[in-house]
Scaffold this motif. Structure first.
Motif, mmCIF file in Angstrom:
data_model
loop_
_atom_site.group_PDB
_atom_site.id
_atom_site.type_symbol
_atom_site.label_atom_id
_atom_site.label_comp_id
_atom_site.label_asym_id
_atom_site.label_seq_id
_atom_site.Cartn_x
_atom_site.Cartn_y
_atom_site.Cartn_z
ATOM 1 N N VAL A 69 41.318 43.377 38.619
ATOM 2 C CA VAL A 69 42.269 42.939 39.282
ATOM 3 C C VAL A 69 42.047 42.807 40.791
ATOM 4 O O VAL A 69 40.508 43.310 40.733
ATOM 5 N N TRP A 70 41.877 41.573 41.030
ATOM 6 C CA TRP A 70 40.901 40.997 41.970
ATOM 7 C C TRP A 70 42.183 40.319 43.078
ATOM 8 O O TRP A 70 43.140 39.500 43.096
ATOM 9 N N GLN A 71 42.485 41.014 44.405
ATOM 10 C CA GLN A 71 42.633 40.716 44.992
ATOM 11 C C GLN A 71 42.867 39.686 46.363
ATOM 12 O O GLN A 71 41.643 39.761 46.513
ATOM 13 N N VAL A 72 42.750 38.632 46.533
ATOM 14 C CA VAL A 72 42.710 37.676 47.910
ATOM 15 C C VAL A 72 42.941 37.618 48.971
ATOM 16 O O VAL A 72 44.082 37.791 49.644
ATOM 17 N N GLY A 88 46.309 36.579 49.641
ATOM 18 C CA GLY A 88 48.298 38.261 49.695
ATOM 19 C C GLY A 88 47.820 37.877 47.944
ATOM 20 O O GLY A 88 48.950 38.389 47.035
ATOM 21 N N THR A 89 47.010 36.959 47.340
ATOM 22 C CA THR A 89 47.646 37.068 45.562
ATOM 23 C C THR A 89 46.904 37.834 45.004
ATOM 24 O O THR A 89 45.708 38.529 45.578
ATOM 25 N N ARG A 90 46.828 37.021 43.684
ATOM 26 C CA ARG A 90 46.203 37.991 42.814
ATOM 27 C C ARG A 90 45.305 37.500 41.967
ATOM 28 O O ARG A 90 46.433 37.418 40.909
ATOM 29 N N LYS A 107 46.672 35.973 34.609
ATOM 30 C CA LYS A 107 47.883 35.867 35.626
ATOM 31 C C LYS A 107 47.236 35.667 36.603
ATOM 32 O O LYS A 107 46.141 36.692 37.589
ATOM 33 N N HIS A 108 47.795 34.783 38.127
ATOM 34 C CA HIS A 108 47.358 34.119 39.152
ATOM 35 C C HIS A 108 49.098 34.888 39.715
ATOM 36 O O HIS A 108 49.654 34.204 39.682
ATOM 37 N N GLU A 109 48.545 35.753 40.361
ATOM 38 C CA GLU A 109 50.273 36.724 40.331
ATOM 39 C C GLU A 109 50.676 35.946 41.679
ATOM 40 O O GLU A 109 49.576 36.319 42.649
ATOM 41 N N GLY A 110 51.402 35.417 42.332
ATOM 42 C CA GLY A 110 52.016 34.846 43.281
ATOM 43 C C GLY A 110 51.776 32.561 43.283
ATOM 44 O O GLY A 110 51.597 32.726 43.992
#
Length: 149
Positions: A69-72, A88-90, A107-110
């Protein structure tokens, strides 16, 4: 409640451990200017696209052979009104191996249809996951040709 985050999946004859290692080797499949490290949790890295565009990430989760998981943390996307839209997306890569075939669920969460960049980012992610990452898994080379985009 329906999940509207962008998602994409691929499967290839590759071990789950190799898949995580290749996902973490961004320049080979994303074709971007890269600095930093992605090999362990809490590593930080920066991706640059052109003169002004950048994305700063932290590896917030890394389970070998299972998940990354990578946090932007910050970004600048000069081609959109909201230049910080990804902040703030992941980016989540869940990896599952079965009988020598590994499936990557991305998945690109956000990144949802209600954000400005969705239409362009959906096309971009579809290419980078379905074509370039898959090509890197199966041939050892990413596919940086974004024809049709």
């Amino acid at each position: 409640m329906k999940n509207n985050d962008f998602s994409s999946s691929i499967s290839a004859k590759i071990s789950a451990g190799d898949a995580i290692q290749k996902i973490s080797n961004l320049p080979e499949w994303w074709g971007v200017t890269f600095s930093g490290n992605t090999g362990k949790q809490d590593d930080e890295f920066v991706i640059k696209m052109g003169e002004d565009a950048f994305f700063n990430f932290t590896v917030t989760e890394l389970t070998p052979g299972k998940r990354v998981v990578w946090q932007v943390n910050d970004c600048h996307m000069p081609w959109f009104r909201n230049k910080k839209e990804w902040a703030g997306t992941r980016l989540i890569f869940d990896v599952h191996e079965n009988n020598g075939v590994t499936t990557v669920n991305f998945k690109h969460e956000g990144l949802t249809p209600d954000v400005e960049c969705y239409k362009d980012c959906e096309k971009g992610w579809t290419h980078w996951i379905q074509k370039s990452l898959f090509s890197y898994f199966t041939t050892g080379k990413g596919d940086f040709n974004k024809s049709g985009k």
